[in-house]
Design a protein around this motif. Structure first.
Motif, PDB file in Angstrom:
ATOM      1  N   ARG A  71       2.630  -4.431   3.040  1.00  0.00           N
ATOM      2  CA  ARG A  71       3.939  -3.780   3.173  1.00  0.00           C
ATOM      3  C   ARG A  71       3.707  -2.275   3.104  1.00  0.00           C
ATOM      4  NH1 ARG A  71       8.346  -2.843  -0.881  1.00  0.00           N
ATOM      5  NH2 ARG A  71      10.379  -2.867   0.159  1.00  0.00           N
ATOM      6  N   LEU A  72       4.141  -1.590   4.168  1.00  0.00           N
ATOM      7  CA  LEU A  72       3.893  -0.158   4.311  1.00  0.00           C
ATOM      8  C   LEU A  72       5.214   0.603   4.390  1.00  0.00           C
ATOM      9  CD1 LEU A  72       1.097  -0.265   7.056  1.00  0.00           C
ATOM     10  CD2 LEU A  72       0.790  -0.042   4.582  1.00  0.00           C
ATOM     11  N   PRO A  73       5.259   1.800   3.806  1.00  0.00           N
ATOM     12  CA  PRO A  73       6.493   2.591   3.850  1.00  0.00           C
ATOM     13  C   PRO A  73       6.590   3.442   5.108  1.00  0.00           C
ATOM     14  CG  PRO A  73       4.862   3.758   2.550  1.00  0.00           C
ATOM     15  CD  PRO A  73       4.221   2.452   2.983  1.00  0.00           C
ATOM     16  N   ILE A  74       7.805   3.677   5.562  1.00  0.00           N
ATOM     17  CA  ILE A  74       8.077   4.671   6.598  1.00  0.00           C
ATOM     18  C   ILE A  74       9.265   5.508   6.149  1.00  0.00           C
ATOM     19  CG2 ILE A  74       7.125   3.328   8.518  1.00  0.00           C
ATOM     20  CD1 ILE A  74       9.988   2.544   9.292  1.00  0.00           C
ATOM     21  N   ASN A  75       9.360   6.706   6.697  1.00  0.00           N
ATOM     22  CA  ASN A  75      10.561   7.528   6.489  1.00  0.00           C
ATOM     23  C   ASN A  75      10.780   8.426   7.693  1.00  0.00           C
ATOM     24  OD1 ASN A  75       8.819   9.728   6.194  1.00  0.00           O
ATOM     25  ND2 ASN A  75       9.197  10.005   4.002  1.00  0.00           N
ATOM     26  N   THR A  76      11.869   9.176   7.665  1.00  0.00           N
ATOM     27  CA  THR A  76      12.234  10.002   8.824  1.00  0.00           C
ATOM     28  C   THR A  76      11.351  11.226   8.950  1.00  0.00           C
ATOM     29  OG1 THR A  76      13.887  11.213   7.525  1.00  0.00           O
ATOM     30  CG2 THR A  76      14.638   9.235   8.691  1.00  0.00           C
ATOM     31  N   HIS A  77      10.560  11.532   7.921  1.00  0.00           N
ATOM     32  CA  HIS A  77       9.670  12.694   7.953  1.00  0.00           C
ATOM     33  C   HIS A  77       8.256  12.310   8.373  1.00  0.00           C
ATOM     34  CE1 HIS A  77      12.968  14.634   5.862  1.00  0.00           C
ATOM     35  NE2 HIS A  77      12.944  13.644   4.996  1.00  0.00           N
ATOM     36  N   THR A  78       8.070  11.032   8.677  1.00  0.00           N
ATOM     37  CA  THR A  78       6.765  10.529   9.122  1.00  0.00           C
ATOM     38  C   THR A  78       6.838  10.067  10.569  1.00  0.00           C
ATOM     39  OG1 THR A  78       6.198   9.824   6.872  1.00  0.00           O
ATOM     40  CG2 THR A  78       4.982   8.797   8.679  1.00  0.00           C
ATOM     41  N   VAL A  79       7.766   9.176  10.854  1.00  0.00           N
ATOM     42  CA  VAL A  79       7.882   8.601  12.202  1.00  0.00           C
ATOM     43  C   VAL A  79       8.273   9.695  13.200  1.00  0.00           C
ATOM     44  CG1 VAL A  79       9.132   6.954  13.638  1.00  0.00           C
ATOM     45  CG2 VAL A  79       8.487   6.341  11.286  1.00  0.00           C
ATOM     46  N   TRP A 127       0.884  -1.167   0.000  1.00  0.00           N
ATOM     47  CA  TRP A 127       0.000   0.000   0.000  1.00  0.00           C
ATOM     48  C   TRP A 127       0.916   1.210   0.000  1.00  0.00           C
ATOM     49  CZ3 TRP A 127      -3.909   1.346   4.508  1.00  0.00           C
ATOM     50  CH2 TRP A 127      -4.697   2.442   4.112  1.00  0.00           C
ATOM     51  N   ALA A 128       0.823   2.000  -1.063  1.00  0.00           N
ATOM     52  CA  ALA A 128       1.803   3.050  -1.302  1.00  0.00           C
ATOM     53  C   ALA A 128       1.163   4.432  -1.386  1.00  0.00           C
ATOM     54  CB  ALA A 128       2.561   2.757  -2.603  1.00  0.00           C
ATOM     55  N   VAL A 129       2.006   5.426  -1.357  1.00  0.00           N
ATOM     56  CA  VAL A 129       1.607   6.807  -1.633  1.00  0.00           C
ATOM     57  C   VAL A 129       1.321   6.934  -3.123  1.00  0.00           C
ATOM     58  CG1 VAL A 129       2.422   9.205  -1.626  1.00  0.00           C
ATOM     59  CG2 VAL A 129       3.007   7.669   0.280  1.00  0.00           C
ATOM     60  N   PRO A 132       5.962  13.877   4.851  1.00  0.00           N
ATOM     61  CA  PRO A 132       5.199  12.778   5.459  1.00  0.00           C
ATOM     62  C   PRO A 132       4.597  11.869   4.397  1.00  0.00           C
ATOM     63  CG  PRO A 132       4.613  14.894   6.443  1.00  0.00           C
ATOM     64  CD  PRO A 132       5.433  15.201   5.232  1.00  0.00           C
ATOM     65  N   LEU A 133       4.539  10.595   4.690  1.00  0.00           N
ATOM     66  CA  LEU A 133       3.982   9.610   3.768  1.00  0.00           C
ATOM     67  C   LEU A 133       2.484   9.460   4.036  1.00  0.00           C
ATOM     68  CD1 LEU A 133       6.860   7.001   4.095  1.00  0.00           C
ATOM     69  CD2 LEU A 133       6.375   8.407   2.085  1.00  0.00           C
ATOM     70  N   VAL A 134       1.693   9.871   3.067  1.00  0.00           N
ATOM     71  CA  VAL A 134       0.236   9.790   3.177  1.00  0.00           C
ATOM     72  C   VAL A 134      -0.233   8.801   2.120  1.00  0.00           C
ATOM     73  CG1 VAL A 134      -1.937  11.055   3.159  1.00  0.00           C
ATOM     74  CG2 VAL A 134       0.168  12.190   3.948  1.00  0.00           C
ATOM     75  N   LEU A 135      -0.616   7.619   2.548  1.00  0.00           N
ATOM     76  CA  LEU A 135      -0.953   6.541   1.633  1.00  0.00           C
ATOM     77  C   LEU A 135      -2.180   6.882   0.808  1.00  0.00           C
ATOM     78  CD1 LEU A 135      -0.480   3.545   4.098  1.00  0.00           C
ATOM     79  CD2 LEU A 135       1.207   4.543   2.543  1.00  0.00           C
ATOM     80  N   HIS A 136      -2.238   6.303  -0.395  1.00  0.00           N
ATOM     81  CA  HIS A 136      -3.371   6.535  -1.284  1.00  0.00           C
ATOM     82  C   HIS A 136      -4.674   6.138  -0.582  1.00  0.00           C
ATOM     83  CE1 HIS A 136      -5.279   5.727  -5.512  1.00  0.00           C
ATOM     84  NE2 HIS A 136      -5.688   6.870  -4.979  1.00  0.00           N
ATOM     85  N   GLY A 137      -5.611   7.077  -0.535  1.00  0.00           N
ATOM     86  CA  GLY A 137      -6.870   6.846   0.153  1.00  0.00           C
ATOM     87  C   GLY A 137      -6.948   7.534   1.497  1.00  0.00           C
ATOM     88  N   LEU A 138      -5.793   7.921   2.039  1.00  0.00           N
ATOM     89  CA  LEU A 138      -5.753   8.645   3.296  1.00  0.00           C
ATOM     90  C   LEU A 138      -5.572  10.134   3.047  1.00  0.00           C
ATOM     91  CD1 LEU A 138      -3.434   6.349   5.482  1.00  0.00           C
ATOM     92  CD2 LEU A 138      -5.922   6.210   5.143  1.00  0.00           C
ATOM     93  N   TYR A 173      -1.002   7.873  11.309  1.00  0.00           N
ATOM     94  CA  TYR A 173      -0.574   6.864  10.329  1.00  0.00           C
ATOM     95  C   TYR A 173      -0.546   5.474  10.952  1.00  0.00           C
ATOM     96  CZ  TYR A 173       2.582   4.683   6.840  1.00  0.00           C
ATOM     97  OH  TYR A 173       3.148   3.863   5.877  1.00  0.00           O
ATOM     98  N   ARG A 174      -0.181   5.421  12.224  1.00  0.00           N
ATOM     99  CA  ARG A 174      -0.093   4.127  12.910  1.00  0.00           C
ATOM    100  C   ARG A 174      -1.422   3.370  12.891  1.00  0.00           C
ATOM    101  NH1 ARG A 174       1.958   4.889  18.742  1.00  0.00           N
ATOM    102  NH2 ARG A 174       1.515   2.627  18.735  1.00  0.00           N
ATOM    103  N   GLY A 175      -2.514   4.069  12.634  1.00  0.00           N
ATOM    104  CA  GLY A 175      -3.793   3.391  12.525  1.00  0.00           C
ATOM    105  C   GLY A 175      -3.804   2.346  11.431  1.00  0.00           C
ATOM    106  N   ALA A 176      -3.055   2.587  10.349  1.00  0.00           N
ATOM    107  CA  ALA A 176      -2.980   1.614   9.253  1.00  0.00           C
ATOM    108  C   ALA A 176      -2.223   0.368   9.678  1.00  0.00           C
ATOM    109  CB  ALA A 176      -2.312   2.248   8.030  1.00  0.00           C
ATOM    110  N   ILE A 177      -1.207   0.537  10.509  1.00  0.00           N
ATOM    111  CA  ILE A 177      -0.433  -0.593  11.020  1.00  0.00           C
ATOM    112  C   ILE A 177      -1.273  -1.379  12.028  1.00  0.00           C
ATOM    113  CG2 ILE A 177       1.657  -1.271  12.265  1.00  0.00           C
ATOM    114  CD1 ILE A 177       2.867   1.462  11.400  1.00  0.00           C
TER     115      ILE A 177
END
Length: 342
Positions: free
Chosen positions: A90-98, A44-46, A55-61, A106-110
């Protein structure tokens, strides 16, 4: 997947064929060794791809979504993914999100995924394609992973992938970076860690034979656009060669092909390079009892002016938390399920 790769995947599909040189870890701390086909997943990707300096905002969010809204949206999408056999995302993370305010939402998706028994692979994407496949800020990267492994290290449904496609490093450099990560982030048990192959995660042989990674899973990518066109048998041989002797603990965390152009992935005699490729990848997966996370379920880099990545398995409809997914290509869906062993 980089901008350059997205362009190459369109161009290289028509290149003339060349001669090519020719498992389960249970959730938790079980040994990584027998097979990995418990991972039946998708990415599930941006929308626009995960390489970002924001920040990573996944498609649909939406970045304005609360944690509860993210969970509700995610559950609606996971319901439709589960209907075709998906049990891993499989979900992405980066230093501008965490560590940001968005991270708490975002943790709601996890958490929605793990609550329903899905496995979740959290993978780090570098800061934009321009960073050249290297970690731009090691201190920030380690801080990010410390937060993530502290939160999810005890959750046996969460898996950690230190870096997606570490192509900016030589083999020796990347193996040192990965080994140092493992030593530093001891909350990430090896059996729930996926170490990416060298290059664009496309070669596992050096990782496979490095004893520092004996207890880990391995992350493998294979796309038709990485290479010149091949026959079905050449693709199978090439994939098996790149897996080395470690297919039993490898997960194909990215593979994909067009799902919106009407290709018939059930056609064993197809001369289409994408069809031959997907059929070959999924056959190797099935033969070796390997799991895989297709790229992507939704999100990714829009193709042309379409507004969506034509590799995406699903189209997205609905609004608010009432979201729905529709399969773009039934034969593609069925072939992916075949690769999972279903």
């Amino acid at each position: 997947m980089t901008i350059r790769q997205s362009i190459r995947r369109v161009l290289l599909s028509a290149v003339t064929a060349v001669t090519v040189v020719p498992l389960a870890v249970a959730a938790g701390a079980a040994p990584a060794g027998a097979a990995t086909n418990q991972f039946r997943g998708m990415n599930w990707a941006v929308l626009g791809d995960n390489f970002s300096t924001g920040p990573l905002v996944l498609h649909g969010l939406s970045q304005s979504d609360s944690n509860a809204t993210v969970r509700a949206k995610a559950n609606a999408l996971y319901d439709d993914m589960a209907a075709i056999g998906v049990n891993t995302v499989r979900l992405p993370i980066n230093t501008h999100t965490v560590g940001t305010a968005w991270w708490e939402n975002y943790r709601g998706a996890i958490d929605a995924a793990t609550a329903r028994g899905f496995r979740v692979i959290l993978a780090y994407w570098e800061d934009g394609a321009a960073s050249g496949g290297r970690i731009t800020n090691l201190a920030a990267w380690n801080t990010m992973w410390s937060r993530v492994t502290y939160l999810y290290g005890a959750n046996t449904n969460v898996y950690f992938e230190p870096m997606n496609e570490p192509h900016g490093y030589s083999s020796a450099e990347w193996r040192t970076v990965a080994a140092n990560w493992m030593s530093y982030h001891y909350s990430a048990v090896p059996a729930r860690t996926l170490i990416g192959g060298t290059g664009y995660s496309q070669d596992l042989r050096d990782i496979c034979t490095d004893s520092r990674f004996n207890g880990t899973l391995l992350s493998f990518h294979h796309y038709a656009f990485f290479y010149s066109a091949m026959t079905y048998d050449q693709f199978r041989g090439h994939i098996q060669t790149r897996l080395g002797s470690c297919a039993s603990r490898a997960v194909v965390t990215e593979f994909g092909a067009p799902m919106s152009t009407g290709l018939n992935y059930a056609d064993a005699g197809s001369t289409d390079n994408f069809v031959r490729h997907i059929r070959a990848v999924t056959q190797v997966m099935r033969d070796n009892r390997m799991g895989g996370t297709y790229w992507p379920a939704l999100g990714g880099k829009p193709t042309g002016s379409s507004g969506f990545d034509y590799y995406s398995m699903f189209s997205l409809t609905g609004s608010g938390t009432n979201l729905n997914l529709a399969v773009r290509n039934a034969s593609g869906r069925d072939r992916i399920r075949y690769g999972w062993g279903l």
